[in-house]
Design an enzyme around this catalytic site. Structure first.
Site, PDB file in Angstrom:
ATOM      1  N   HIS A  58       0.865  -1.175   0.000  1.00 25.67           N
ATOM      2  CA  HIS A  58       0.000   0.000   0.000  1.00 25.67           C
ATOM      3  C   HIS A  58       0.910   1.236   0.000  1.00 25.67           C
ATOM      4  O   HIS A  58       2.067   1.169   0.449  1.00 25.67           O
ATOM      5  CB  HIS A  58      -0.893  -0.001   1.244  1.00 25.67           C
ATOM      6  CG  HIS A  58      -2.049  -0.958   1.151  1.00 25.67           C
ATOM      7  ND1 HIS A  58      -3.163  -0.869   1.953  1.00 25.67           N
ATOM      8  CD2 HIS A  58      -2.258  -2.020   0.325  1.00 25.67           C
ATOM      9  CE1 HIS A  58      -4.016  -1.843   1.636  1.00 25.67           C
ATOM     10  NE2 HIS A  58      -3.483  -2.550   0.659  1.00 25.67           N
ATOM     11  N   GLU A  60       1.056   3.885   1.841  1.00 26.09           N
ATOM     12  CA  GLU A  60       1.577   4.338   3.139  1.00 26.09           C
ATOM     13  C   GLU A  60       2.729   3.447   3.607  1.00 26.09           C
ATOM     14  O   GLU A  60       3.739   3.945   4.110  1.00 26.09           O
ATOM     15  CB  GLU A  60       0.465   4.348   4.203  1.00 26.09           C
ATOM     16  CG  GLU A  60      -0.695   5.301   3.893  1.00 26.09           C
ATOM     17  CD  GLU A  60      -1.824   4.629   3.122  1.00 26.09           C
ATOM     18  OE1 GLU A  60      -1.534   3.733   2.279  1.00 26.09           O
ATOM     19  OE2 GLU A  60      -2.987   4.976   3.351  1.00 26.09           O
ATOM     20  N   CYS A  88      -5.880   2.211   5.720  1.00 26.54           N
ATOM     21  CA  CYS A  88      -6.539   0.986   6.218  1.00 26.54           C
ATOM     22  C   CYS A  88      -5.866   0.575   7.532  1.00 26.54           C
ATOM     23  O   CYS A  88      -4.838   1.148   7.906  1.00 26.54           O
ATOM     24  CB  CYS A  88      -6.424  -0.123   5.167  1.00 26.54           C
ATOM     25  SG  CYS A  88      -4.796  -0.914   5.125  1.00 26.54           S
ATOM     26  N   CYS A  91      -2.132  -0.030   7.326  1.00 25.68           N
ATOM     27  CA  CYS A  91      -1.338   1.199   7.202  1.00 25.68           C
ATOM     28  C   CYS A  91      -1.375   1.998   8.504  1.00 25.68           C
ATOM     29  O   CYS A  91      -0.367   2.596   8.898  1.00 25.68           O
ATOM     30  CB  CYS A  91      -1.837   2.013   6.020  1.00 25.68           C
ATOM     31  SG  CYS A  91      -1.549   1.143   4.454  1.00 25.68           S
TER      32      CYS A  91
END
Lengths: 161, 161
Positions: A58, A60, A88, A91
């Site tokens: 992801h 992040e 999410c 993250c």
């Protein structure tokens, strides 16, 4: 409690959205993140889950890994994370372990969900007892389960941490 | 609901504890994880946060990344994750995104907490409204926040996903 937004915040989020659009229009995930320290962008990253065959990639997580390499530190104290979308739980966890100062994001999890990115499932599952989750988590209590912690403590004492 | 444990489960967790002890006694984090598919260990990893200056390098994240590379897939359907300790919310998220079948772990989060590894803070913070968290999360609602999702949808339609 409202965040006192600044022109900088809007400009940095606009950069996030620009990056996320670029990523999406070239087959990447429609997400991006920046790490910013003292007004300077330390690192930028986009979601590369399918491209890199890495479900943890992801934006992040990727930007935290990158910024830590650049700063040669495993923590991001003094840094702000800007994200094109609400992080999410994976993250969020990464942000806590990185000890960033704060997070500013553009799209909400509801907007992401409308677009087919449903983080809310994971937000719900965190609170469900392990064995009842969609992916069940089973605790098999072994008698020596704490042995690694004891080893770690002994190592730390020997090396004066 | 109790998991019907098998000799294999115990043996694989014993391997986790052995790896985690090795890691701890050489200055790494006291945590390890395995990805197992059809009885075969696909990948093993330990926590390397401080060694690699990467706050996301928990054993579960590391082993998921490794197994995905080995299987050349961004998902781990059909796989079980064995972990020396109960996964934190970051790792729980990673396990959901990887779509593993199930998780079996040895030490509980309470045992980890007793040893100074307090994941429960992050478990609590997930449920707190963004701006009230210890690391505050601020939503700055920009009018074009959904632009990356639109780009992604257009790209997907053009490429028949």
């Amino acid at each position: 409690m409202k965040h006192p937004t600044s022109i900088d915040d809007s400009a940095l989020l606009a950069r996030c959205l620009e990056l996320a659009c670029e990523s999406a229009s070239s087959g990447g995930g429609p997400f991006s993140a920046l790490v910013v320290k003292e007004g300077e962008i330390i690192a930028e990253a986009c979601n590369s889950v399918t491209r890199d065959r890495d479900p943890t990639a992801h934006a992040e997580v990727a930007v935290i890994r990158k910024a830590c390499q650049i700063l040669d530190d495993h923590q991001l104290t003094g840094c702000t994370i800007y994200a094109s979308c609400e992080p999410c739980p994976m993250c969020l966890g990464a942000i806590y372990w990185a000890r960033a100062d704060k997070v500013i994001f553009a799209a909400s999890r509801e907007q992401a969900s409308k677009a087919g990115f449903d983080d809310s499932l994971v937000y719900r599952e965190v609170n469900i007892p392990g064995p009842e989750r969609q992916i069940p988590f089973y605790h098999l209590a072994l008698s020596n389960a704490e042995a690694p912690f004891q080893q770690w403590q002994e190592f730390s004492e020997r090396h004066c941490y």
